[in-house]
Structures are given as C-alpha cells and as structure tokens.
Write a protein that holds these residues in place. Sequence first.
Motif, PDB file in Angstrom:
ATOM      1  N   THR A 242       0.834  -1.233  -0.128  1.00  0.00           N
ATOM      2  CA  THR A 242      -0.002  -0.069   0.077  1.00  0.00           C
ATOM      3  C   THR A 242       0.868   1.154   0.019  1.00  0.00           C
ATOM      4  O   THR A 242       0.697   2.187  -0.737  1.00  0.00           O
ATOM      5  N   MET A 243       1.767   1.338   0.866  1.00  0.00           N
ATOM      6  CA  MET A 243       2.716   2.385   0.677  1.00  0.00           C
ATOM      7  C   MET A 243       3.517   2.654  -0.596  1.00  0.00           C
ATOM      8  O   MET A 243       3.747   3.726  -1.024  1.00  0.00           O
ATOM      9  N   ILE A 244       4.012   1.528  -1.075  1.00  0.00           N
ATOM     10  CA  ILE A 244       4.708   1.623  -2.313  1.00  0.00           C
ATOM     11  C   ILE A 244       3.655   2.258  -3.427  1.00  0.00           C
ATOM     12  O   ILE A 244       3.969   3.241  -4.232  1.00  0.00           O
ATOM     13  N   ASN A 245       2.551   1.511  -3.455  1.00  0.00           N
ATOM     14  CA  ASN A 245       1.710   1.986  -4.328  1.00  0.00           C
ATOM     15  C   ASN A 245       1.167   3.488  -4.327  1.00  0.00           C
ATOM     16  O   ASN A 245       0.790   4.199  -5.174  1.00  0.00           O
ATOM     17  N   LEU A 246       0.889   3.819  -3.081  1.00  0.00           N
ATOM     18  CA  LEU A 246       0.684   5.291  -2.774  1.00  0.00           C
ATOM     19  C   LEU A 246       1.625   6.075  -3.379  1.00  0.00           C
ATOM     20  O   LEU A 246       1.632   7.321  -4.097  1.00  0.00           O
ATOM     21  N   GLY A 247       3.058   5.827  -3.228  1.00  0.00           N
ATOM     22  CA  GLY A 247       4.243   6.373  -3.859  1.00  0.00           C
ATOM     23  C   GLY A 247       4.045   6.514  -5.368  1.00  0.00           C
ATOM     24  O   GLY A 247       4.394   7.580  -5.869  1.00  0.00           O
ATOM     25  N   VAL A 248       3.822   5.357  -5.815  1.00  0.00           N
ATOM     26  CA  VAL A 248       3.671   5.311  -7.275  1.00  0.00           C
ATOM     27  C   VAL A 248       2.353   6.171  -7.858  1.00  0.00           C
ATOM     28  O   VAL A 248       2.694   6.941  -8.861  1.00  0.00           O
ATOM     29  N   GLY A 249       1.461   6.263  -7.271  1.00  0.00           N
ATOM     30  CA  GLY A 249       0.416   6.904  -7.430  1.00  0.00           C
ATOM     31  C   GLY A 249       0.635   8.614  -7.382  1.00  0.00           C
ATOM     32  O   GLY A 249       0.622   9.412  -8.202  1.00  0.00           O
ATOM     33  N   ASN A 275      -1.724  -0.556  -9.535  1.00  0.00           N
ATOM     34  CA  ASN A 275      -0.397  -1.009  -9.233  1.00  0.00           C
ATOM     35  C   ASN A 275      -0.711  -2.298  -8.200  1.00  0.00           C
ATOM     36  O   ASN A 275       0.242  -3.155  -7.934  1.00  0.00           O
ATOM     37  N   PHE A 276      -1.866  -2.443  -7.412  1.00  0.00           N
ATOM     38  CA  PHE A 276      -2.072  -3.463  -6.699  1.00  0.00           C
ATOM     39  C   PHE A 276      -2.212  -4.849  -7.744  1.00  0.00           C
ATOM     40  O   PHE A 276      -2.196  -6.088  -7.261  1.00  0.00           O
ATOM     41  N   PHE A 277      -2.549  -4.863  -8.961  1.00  0.00           N
ATOM     42  CA  PHE A 277      -2.657  -5.880  -9.641  1.00  0.00           C
ATOM     43  C   PHE A 277      -1.024  -6.085 -10.552  1.00  0.00           C
ATOM     44  O   PHE A 277      -0.919  -5.318 -11.418  1.00  0.00           O
ATOM     45  N   PRO A 278      -0.386  -7.067  -9.962  1.00  0.00           N
ATOM     46  CA  PRO A 278       0.778  -7.178 -10.730  1.00  0.00           C
ATOM     47  C   PRO A 278       0.722  -7.454 -12.209  1.00  0.00           C
ATOM     48  O   PRO A 278      -0.125  -7.902 -12.759  1.00  0.00           O
ATOM     49  N   ILE A 279       1.805  -6.899 -12.975  1.00  0.00           N
ATOM     50  CA  ILE A 279       1.900  -7.023 -14.371  1.00  0.00           C
ATOM     51  C   ILE A 279       0.802  -6.318 -15.124  1.00  0.00           C
ATOM     52  O   ILE A 279       1.030  -5.217 -16.154  1.00  0.00           O
ATOM     53  N   ILE A 280      -0.507  -6.842 -14.839  1.00  0.00           N
ATOM     54  CA  ILE A 280      -1.618  -6.262 -15.530  1.00  0.00           C
ATOM     55  C   ILE A 280      -1.782  -4.845 -15.395  1.00  0.00           C
ATOM     56  O   ILE A 280      -2.038  -4.015 -16.480  1.00  0.00           O
ATOM     57  N   GLY A 281      -1.835  -4.521 -14.208  1.00  0.00           N
ATOM     58  CA  GLY A 281      -2.134  -3.181 -13.599  1.00  0.00           C
ATOM     59  C   GLY A 281      -1.162  -2.199 -14.308  1.00  0.00           C
ATOM     60  O   GLY A 281      -1.721  -1.196 -15.096  1.00  0.00           O
TER      61      GLY A 281
END
Length: 381
Positions: A242-249, A275-281
């Motif tokens: 969650t923290m990594i994806n928030l940074g990506v967002g 980004n919570f969905f690997p590869i596909i997202g």
Amino acid sequence: MKRRSAGKPVVRVLPNDRGPASEPAGKALPDSQGELPPVIRRAEVVAFALVALLVICVVAVLYAAKAFFLPVVMAFVVGTMLSPAAGFLERHRIPRSVSAVLIVAGVGAGVAFVIGLISSPLMEWSNRLPELGSLLKDKLHVLDRPLALWQQLQTMLGGGSEGIASFQMPKFDWVQPAVEFLSPTFTEFLLFFATLILFIASWKDLRRALIMTFTDHAARLRTLRILNEIEGHLGGYLLTVTMINLGVGAATGIICVVTGMPNPAGLGALAATLNFFPIIGPVAMFAILTVVGVVAFATLGACLIAPLAFVGIIFLEGHFITPSIIGRRLELNALAVFIALAFWTWLWGPMGGFLSSPLLIVALVLKDHLMPADSPQLPPD
C-alpha cells in the motif's frame, strides 16, 4: 556327486555348481531393494490420478461458484491482513468487535475516496467517448502510411487485396460488458463486508479452535507458528505494498502535472489502484496514459512523455524498491508470481489477480512448514 549316508541320499554341491554357467564367479547378486531400478507401481499411478481429479474438481467448483467463494476468500485474506491492526486496537482496550467495525469503516472510506477521484474523470470521459474516438482517429492518421505500405506488401506477397487503407477506431460495444465484468454485484459486496467484519471480530476464537483441533502438542505448536507467520507476512505485505503503490500514484500525479496531462489527481489515484494488480495493472496504466496523451496533446512526442516517465517509475519500483523491501521478508519467484497471476485472473477475474500474490504467500508459508528444509532433498547437480 551323490552318495548315501545311513540310508539317506546326500547331495554335495561343488564350488563351480553354485550358479548358472553364464554367471561369472565372484559377482554378487543384488540382495536389497535399494539396488533395484525404480518401478512405478499401480497404486502410485492411481493415487496420482485421484489427486489430479481432486484438483480439477476443486478448480471447477471454485469457477462455477465464483459468486460465493470469491467474496468469502477475499474477506478471509483481507481480514488476515487487517488482523494485526485489530490486535493493536485491542491492546489499547478497544473491544475486538468495535475494532473490526472501525477498521472496515476506515478501509471503506479510503476505497470510496479513491473511487471518487477516479470516477469523476471517468464519467466525464465516458460521456465524450464518440467525440474522443473521432479526435483520436484524426490524430492517428500518422499510421495511415505504414498501414498502406503493409497492405502493398501483402499484395506483393500474394495476399488478398482487401484491407484497410487507414486507421479504424474500434467500436465501443465492449464498454458495457467490461464494466459488468469488472464490477461485482451488490450481493457480493454485502457478503464480502459482512464476512470481513465477522472474520476480524472472531479471528482469535477461530485461531484457538483451529489450534485445539489437534491433540498432539507438536502439531498444535506447528499450527500456531503457521498462523502467526501467515498473519505477519500478509499484514506486512499489505502495509508495504500500500505504501509503495501510494508512492507510485503520487509520482504519477506529479508527472501528469508537470507534463500538463488532464485530471492528474484521478490519473495518480488510478495508477496507485492498478498497481495492486501485478503486471496487468502497470500495462493497463501505460495504455491509459498513452491514450490520454494522444487526445490531450498535438504531437506524438509530447503525448509519450508521461507514459515513458511512468515506465521509468514502474521499472524502479519493480526492480529495486519492492524487491529490496518485500524480498527481505519473503522471496517470491517471478515465474511463480506470473503463473499465480494468470491462473487466479482467469479463474476469478481482476479480484483474483489481486489475490494471487497473497495466496502465493500463504502457499509458500505452508510449504516451508509442512516440507521443511531439513527434509530429504535431491542431490546437488
């Protein structure tokens, strides 16, 4: 050589009469089963066939009863991830039932906020689909010449003369079925939230009942270690991802602001969610940024700045940031992640893709405890 002794025949075997004439003297015959070549027994084949049939039946049931199993499994996995937070509140003298309601309400509020950021530009763009389609078609006339050359090449090679001489926009008949596929029903939402609240509230009792099912002390201790490790790994995975994806967002939103992309907040929230969905997202987000850039900018170079910058962010996140953080806790094989993602996405759609990594973590924890490293292993190459 035979002779009689006290009226009874006696048989004397000479040294060279111990075996067949073709067998060389002094060669020992195998006297243990370990020296014999391996043999596949009928019972092993039957056992393998039964296990294969069991796996096929389980997969078929999970696929046919998706409306029931997907919300329940989703609630179990998410509830296990959120259990450390419930334990933290319980240590601060907040009843576990109240903690469950507060945690689910907080998570629901966060999800609603993200959906609000995404839905506003999505609704605006969906109402302008015909206009955006014609605009995109006009801007992609740069592909007319390569398509014409491709058609000429096909004609020279003896292919059919029928073809398209200009870029044709796809029809938008897929939008409604795609939305129906991606959005679960109200019943599934209700089943998920009810199961999630009850699971978090009663997780301690469920743990105790599962541990006390076994009568052996060693089995109880092993079950306790498995449950603790699953809870710790899933909780750490959810928090870290969650923290990594928030940074990506946030980084994607900043890039959209710098490059002048429309709706940077919505695109950043969409990048964090996908980004919570690997590869596909990430692949879907790259396509979305490309389409938005083509519509928003006049030149092809300007429209590719944001998508290429997003690719750089995803490359850094996938190859350096995430492995350095998650890899210290639990090593995930890239091939195993891809196979799990493909299988669960095929079985349960996008939500199955979200569950693929947590379910893989659970499987690895079970494998480490049920098949420990000190068990018999294959010899080294």
